[in-house]
Design an enzyme around this catalytic site. Sequence first.
Site, short mmCIF file in Angstrom:
data_model
loop_
_atom_site.label_atom_id
_atom_site.label_comp_id
_atom_site.label_asym_id
_atom_site.label_seq_id
_atom_site.Cartn_x
_atom_site.Cartn_y
_atom_site.Cartn_z
N ASP A 97 -45.59 1.54 23.98
CA ASP A 97 -45.64 1.37 22.53
C ASP A 97 -44.60 0.42 21.96
OD1 ASP A 97 -43.31 2.80 22.92
OD2 ASP A 97 -44.24 4.72 22.45
N GLU A 119 -50.55 4.99 29.27
CA GLU A 119 -49.91 5.91 28.32
C GLU A 119 -50.54 5.75 26.93
OE1 GLU A 119 -45.74 5.87 26.67
OE2 GLU A 119 -45.38 7.26 28.29
N GLU A 133 -42.87 2.23 16.95
CA GLU A 133 -43.73 2.57 18.09
C GLU A 133 -45.06 3.22 17.70
OE1 GLU A 133 -40.47 3.19 17.99
OE2 GLU A 133 -39.56 2.29 19.77
N HIS A 210 -30.96 6.32 21.09
CA HIS A 210 -31.17 4.90 20.76
C HIS A 210 -32.19 4.66 19.66
CE1 HIS A 210 -35.20 4.17 22.57
NE2 HIS A 210 -34.89 5.19 23.33
N ARG A 212 -34.49 3.69 16.78
CA ARG A 212 -34.25 2.81 15.63
C ARG A 212 -34.20 3.59 14.31
NH1 ARG A 212 -35.48 -2.95 14.62
NH2 ARG A 212 -35.76 -3.17 16.86
N HIS A 243 -26.68 3.08 25.33
CA HIS A 243 -27.67 2.00 25.23
C HIS A 243 -26.95 0.68 24.97
CE1 HIS A 243 -31.43 0.07 23.81
NE2 HIS A 243 -32.02 1.02 24.52
N1 UDP Z 1 -32.85 5.74 31.86
C1 UDP Z 1 -32.16 5.03 32.84
N2 UDP Z 1 -30.80 4.83 32.68
C2 UDP Z 1 -30.12 5.29 31.59
C3 UDP Z 1 -30.83 5.99 30.58
C4 UDP Z 1 -32.20 6.19 30.75
O1 UDP Z 1 -32.75 4.61 33.84
O2 UDP Z 1 -28.92 5.07 31.51
C5 UDP Z 1 -34.31 5.94 32.02
C6 UDP Z 1 -34.83 7.34 31.81
O3 UDP Z 1 -34.82 8.06 33.02
C7 UDP Z 1 -36.23 7.11 31.29
C8 UDP Z 1 -36.12 5.79 30.55
O4 UDP Z 1 -34.92 5.17 31.00
O5 UDP Z 1 -37.16 6.94 32.34
C9 UDP Z 1 -36.05 6.05 29.06
O6 UDP Z 1 -35.71 4.89 28.40
P1 UDP Z 1 -35.34 4.86 26.85
O7 UDP Z 1 -34.76 6.17 26.46
O8 UDP Z 1 -34.54 3.63 26.65
O9 UDP Z 1 -36.72 4.59 26.14
P2 UDP Z 1 -37.90 5.54 25.60
O10 UDP Z 1 -38.37 6.38 26.75
O11 UDP Z 1 -37.36 6.33 24.47
O12 UDP Z 1 -38.95 4.57 25.18
#
Ligand code: UDP
Length: 381
Positions: A97, A119, A133, A210, A212, A243
């Site tokens: 997304d 997804e 998103e 993180h 927004r 982040h």
């Molecule tokens: N993740 C990672 N290292 C980190 C923090 C998160 O590899 O330091 C992984 C986590 O296991 C998950 C993904 O990043 O699979 C989530 O990413 P993020 O939270 O940035 O994005 P969202 O899932 O909210 O789109």
Amino acid sequence: MSRRIMTIYGTRPEAIKVAPVIRGLEAHPDLESVTVVTGQHREMLDQVNEIFGITPDHDLDVFAHGQTLNGLMAKVFDRLDPVLVAERPDAVVVQGDTSTVAAASIAAFYRQIPVVHVEAGLRSGDIHSPFPEEANRKLTSQTTALHLAPTPTSRANLEREAVDPAGIAVTGNTVIDALLHTVGQDVPLTDPRLQAVEDADRPVLLVTTHRRENWGGAMEGVGRALARVAKTYPEHVLVLPAHRNPIVREAVLPALEGLENVVVTEPLAYGEFTRVMARASIVLTDSGGVQEEAPSLGKPVLVMRENTERPEAVDAGTVRLIGTGEDRIVEEMSRLLDDPAAYAAMANAVNPYGDGRAAERSVAAIAEMFGLGERLPDFGS
Ligand code: UDP
């Protein structure tokens, strides 16, 4: 004749979630895999490609500090179109997304290339949250030919929007494939402070933030709440892989300075992150992917959002939505840390998001689009 399938992705979470699909496409005898990264995230994306051994065929390199969403979208359109023309893929695969996904799916549609959305069908029901998103998901659904829904709930969301059921396959979420592949591999911890926490066997509270829509005042409140929790529970260690976004860092980190039991790290490589998550006693997050991974490791998850497009683990009792209010965060963390019964009630390993075979189902459904074999039965059916 082999069919050329182009996977386009741009951020860390997309990379983690498409990696198992790319592997599956590469292994298929009648499909050829081409990969394009937009580079919407830079270091965090490269880190994941490296771990999964993927060398992108094209890199659009759109990242720029402080870039607006419109600036980013414009760059993706501009730089992706010549790649679509040159490579002439038979289908384009996008995941999730992000703005990369919305732009890439529209660009492919304009070139009359069928779009496969991994997804598909997640909905929070609020177009403003998560922002942008929720809108990106809905835009992408409009141009998609094959919707790979992770769960029966996401299939139902699509059917409610009058998507043709024949164009939907329920696959499970590929993040569980990635997690099962990674967790348990004894990857070293590169940050010595994390190694020291493990060596001393100190209990870990893992935090990521993180989103927004939480930028600014809400995130400052999160920082203050974390400091209060750290001071109240000095035997615990609060681990916060920060982040890369400076807006996030400037809001959260000042409140945490000088606290002995707070470890703020750079973004962790996926294997290290899953290792820390597997050891954590509680996960506090606003992340989508972490909401899916932590329940399958049996971790209570407190989600700092008002709503979620991932209701399955909330229904299963392992995830609780708590918003971003400072007092509420402290209260909910304290409840789990002080009350063993409340903790036990949330610490159930559940796998509503997948069984580790999502990539296999996704690749079978993509192949079936071209008359190459049959789909597999839906996940959860
Ligand atoms: N993740 C990672 N290292 C980190 C923090 C998160 O590899 O330091 C992984 C986590 O296991 C998950 C993904 O990043 O699979 C989530 O990413 P993020 O939270 O940035 O994005 P969202 O899932 O909210 O789109």
